[in-house]
Design an enzyme around this catalytic site. Sequence first.
Site, PDB file in Angstrom:
ATOM      1  N   GLY A  49     -12.384   3.502 -13.950  1.00 19.54           N
ATOM      2  CA  GLY A  49     -12.604   2.702 -12.750  1.00 19.54           C
ATOM      3  C   GLY A  49     -14.043   2.809 -12.290  1.00 19.54           C
ATOM      4  O   GLY A  49     -14.646   3.882 -12.342  1.00 19.54           O
ATOM      5  N   HIS A 275      -1.298  -7.119   5.296  1.00 16.62           N
ATOM      6  CA  HIS A 275      -2.450  -7.452   6.154  1.00 16.62           C
ATOM      7  C   HIS A 275      -2.133  -8.699   6.963  1.00 16.62           C
ATOM      8  O   HIS A 275      -1.685  -9.703   6.416  1.00 16.62           O
ATOM      9  CB  HIS A 275      -3.686  -7.684   5.281  1.00 16.62           C
ATOM     10  CG  HIS A 275      -4.969  -7.613   6.028  1.00 16.62           C
ATOM     11  ND1 HIS A 275      -5.310  -8.504   7.027  1.00 16.62           N
ATOM     12  CD2 HIS A 275      -6.025  -6.752   5.939  1.00 16.62           C
ATOM     13  CE1 HIS A 275      -6.504  -8.199   7.503  1.00 16.62           C
ATOM     14  NE2 HIS A 275      -6.952  -7.134   6.864  1.00 16.62           N
ATOM     15  N   SER A 293     -11.122 -11.384   6.908  1.00 17.82           N
ATOM     16  CA  SER A 293     -11.387 -10.021   7.357  1.00 17.82           C
ATOM     17  C   SER A 293     -10.770  -9.713   8.715  1.00 17.82           C
ATOM     18  O   SER A 293     -10.751 -10.543   9.620  1.00 17.82           O
ATOM     19  CB  SER A 293     -12.902  -9.796   7.442  1.00 17.82           C
ATOM     20  OG  SER A 293     -13.178  -8.584   8.101  1.00 17.82           O
ATOM     21  N   ARG A 340      -2.546  -2.947  11.641  1.00 16.84           N
ATOM     22  CA  ARG A 340      -2.170  -4.042  10.755  1.00 16.84           C
ATOM     23  C   ARG A 340      -0.669  -4.196  10.592  1.00 16.84           C
ATOM     24  O   ARG A 340      -0.153  -5.311  10.559  1.00 16.84           O
ATOM     25  CB  ARG A 340      -2.825  -3.833   9.378  1.00 16.84           C
ATOM     26  CG  ARG A 340      -4.321  -3.972   9.427  1.00 16.84           C
ATOM     27  CD  ARG A 340      -4.955  -3.639   8.092  1.00 16.84           C
ATOM     28  NE  ARG A 340      -6.395  -3.904   8.129  1.00 16.84           N
ATOM     29  CZ  ARG A 340      -7.214  -3.707   7.114  1.00 16.84           C
ATOM     30  NH1 ARG A 340      -6.740  -3.222   5.971  1.00 16.84           N
ATOM     31  NH2 ARG A 340      -8.507  -3.979   7.213  1.00 16.84           N
ATOM     32  N   GLU A 435      -7.958   4.535  -3.644  1.00 17.18           N
ATOM     33  CA  GLU A 435      -6.649   3.912  -3.415  1.00 17.18           C
ATOM     34  C   GLU A 435      -5.606   4.353  -4.437  1.00 17.18           C
ATOM     35  O   GLU A 435      -4.411   4.256  -4.192  1.00 17.18           O
ATOM     36  CB  GLU A 435      -6.783   2.386  -3.449  1.00 17.18           C
ATOM     37  CG  GLU A 435      -5.544   1.648  -2.991  1.00 17.18           C
ATOM     38  CD  GLU A 435      -5.700   0.136  -2.995  1.00 17.18           C
ATOM     39  OE1 GLU A 435      -4.729  -0.556  -2.639  1.00 17.18           O
ATOM     40  OE2 GLU A 435      -6.790  -0.364  -3.358  1.00 17.18           O
ATOM     41  N   ARG A 445      -2.612   2.017   6.539  1.00 20.77           N
ATOM     42  CA  ARG A 445      -4.044   2.303   6.587  1.00 20.77           C
ATOM     43  C   ARG A 445      -4.705   1.547   7.734  1.00 20.77           C
ATOM     44  O   ARG A 445      -4.507   0.347   7.881  1.00 20.77           O
ATOM     45  CB  ARG A 445      -4.714   1.900   5.266  1.00 20.77           C
ATOM     46  CG  ARG A 445      -6.221   2.125   5.278  1.00 20.77           C
ATOM     47  CD  ARG A 445      -6.841   1.800   3.938  1.00 20.77           C
ATOM     48  NE  ARG A 445      -6.797   0.409   3.583  1.00 20.77           N
ATOM     49  CZ  ARG A 445      -7.614  -0.550   4.069  1.00 20.77           C
ATOM     50  NH1 ARG A 445      -8.524  -0.225   4.977  1.00 20.77           N
ATOM     51  NH2 ARG A 445      -7.514  -1.782   3.675  1.00 20.77           N
ATOM     52  N   LEU A 451     -12.921   1.785   2.357  1.00 15.72           N
ATOM     53  CA  LEU A 451     -14.271   2.045   1.863  1.00 15.72           C
ATOM     54  C   LEU A 451     -14.679   3.480   2.184  1.00 15.72           C
ATOM     55  O   LEU A 451     -15.333   4.156   1.384  1.00 15.72           O
ATOM     56  CB  LEU A 451     -15.261   1.064   2.487  1.00 15.72           C
ATOM     57  CG  LEU A 451     -14.971  -0.421   2.270  1.00 15.72           C
ATOM     58  CD1 LEU A 451     -16.031  -1.282   2.955  1.00 15.72           C
ATOM     59  CD2 LEU A 451     -14.910  -0.752   0.784  1.00 15.72           C
TER      60      LEU A 451
END
Length: 659
Positions: A49, A275, A293, A340, A435, A445, A451
């Site tokens: 990754g 989300h 976003s 969220r 993640e 989350r 990030l």
Amino acid sequence: MMSSYKADSTVPHHQAPEGPLSDKWSKYKASAKLINPANKRKYKVIVVGSGLAGASASATLAELGYQVDCFCYQDSARRAHSIAAQGGINAAKNYQNDGDNVHRLFYDTIKGGDFRSREANVYRLAEISTQIIDQCVAQGVPFAREYGGLLANRSFGGAQVSRTFYAAGQTGQQLLIGAYQALSKEISKGGVTMHPRTEMLDIVKVDGHAKGIISRNLVTGEITRHAADTVILATGGYGNVFFLSTNAMGCNVTAALKAYKKGAYMANPCYTQIHPTCIPVSGDYQSKLTLMSESLRNDGRIWVPKKAEDCGKPAVEIAEEDRDYYLERKYPSFGNLCPRDIASRAAKEVCDEGRGVGASGLGVYLDFADSIARLGEDAIRARYGNLFQMYAKITGEDPYKSPMRIYPAVHYTMGGLWVDYNLMSNVPGLHVLGEANFSDHGANRLGASALMQGLADGYFVIPVTLGNYLADQKPGAVTTEHPEFAKAATENRERIEKILSIQGTRSVDSIHRELGLLMWDNCGMERTKEGLEEALAKIPEIRKSFWEDVRIPGHAGELNKELEKALRVADFIEFADVMCHDALNREESCGGHFRAEHQFTQADPEVQAGTTQEGEAKRRDDDFGYVAAWGYQGEGVQPSLNKEALVFEEVKPSIRSYQ
């Protein structure tokens, strides 16, 4: 089908140091095993990754002196899915002087995750957050700044302070460029060897330790063996098990699943983040969803018509008194910036009532009219211009003139491979970052924390903790000549040949879509015992259809996108099974895991006392205050349940109220 699972055992100790939370990381670093610089050069590390976690880990470990092999299936590390994180990155800098500190970020994260994460890991994340910003500024990441030159902050869901640093609506892209620059420097120095367009097929274990991987070159089809002293997985989440998600099309569960099948525990796989701010589905043949976003919720107000008969009218024709700003009504303290999972369920609720907007009825408005009137269109354009442009291109509508339409969608996965405080799985030598692990976000989350975790794990945690494992390993003790490498390579080659030989009638996408719809309906935003049992009964049928009727054109020794997808979908089918077992076992509602049988009702004393509302998630701390770590027992066999009890020393689990 039984919905109660007996735990076979407990997981290994999480290895966090004793003592106060605020001292644990410092105490750990002071006692961590060290490897001198000359000896570091003798050790080889495989990193799978190249997103924020993988790129930052590869660059930092190579700078320390380790030999690093970094693998990614993209043609460049810069194409990792981390670029899609738009809104920002959290850090407890308190630049706004609004009362923020490390403890508050820690508490918001624990509470936001519905008290289902490990305190020690979360506190360390909050502590490291302040260093991340300094690191990224030094790399030249162009964070937004106030007029006087100081770094700007904005608010995100689940917090009452402004702690989110951002670079317009492309924060993930800019952070990844910073990590990519650090990675490129180490590539040019010879510390990192990149393997682009190469996909990991399997983990190789020798004497119980992870000592390498089997990979496939996606251009030539060549299957290769790679040995190392330790393996690090930084391969992202598994949201594409639902077929439609905000993830990039290539995001998959293969690396994590192969680790699981080699003995690594899969922890809390049912924890999926939905989300609330996604462009609604437009048709049956859509292949992915697009995220708007969460930062937009700073200035956009979310509403639906109060009356179902108004849903067909243009938004501008619905009078103010006929609009229901339902988040502001239900959660006045947080309003449109509630977490969220709560915002997503609230949107589903009003749409289920028949008050959704758009052709499908599955949408709510995100309206910027008040902000434009207050601040001016130029100010909104400066903050969110690229996001507004993206929305207009996809929908053909101008969000400056009419509200955006949004609806919840699968976005992030909080579950993943189990890791201890060292970020090592229960398989010695197999470390998991970002993640791909379960460790920091609990059942939900908070926005702008993905990030933060990826960079914390890569830049600051794994460079310290890796030595605790490697110090006891003889460098180069295992090579690709070991029989386990030949065995794993043969098994994966035979699996590919078997898939290609089926030559049935169904496309990979048709099977993936069938699986995804089943998972969304039964293990998505809302779950029930009956629905999960239905999914567990149907998954074997989908598996049978795949292995008997899938059709893959082309050959193995060439670029073959259908073969790539088929290998990933076969793994999603297996993963869906353990995911549904986890959701069925967890007979409570918490964060992104909402069991319809477990919600507050008018009969509950908490509702009568006004401490929560009817329909809110109802946890069962006494019965489910643990990490569920599942062990592989064989294809089609119920996985074994292992438990890590969650012990709260600093915070007391309470009803999660955002009123």
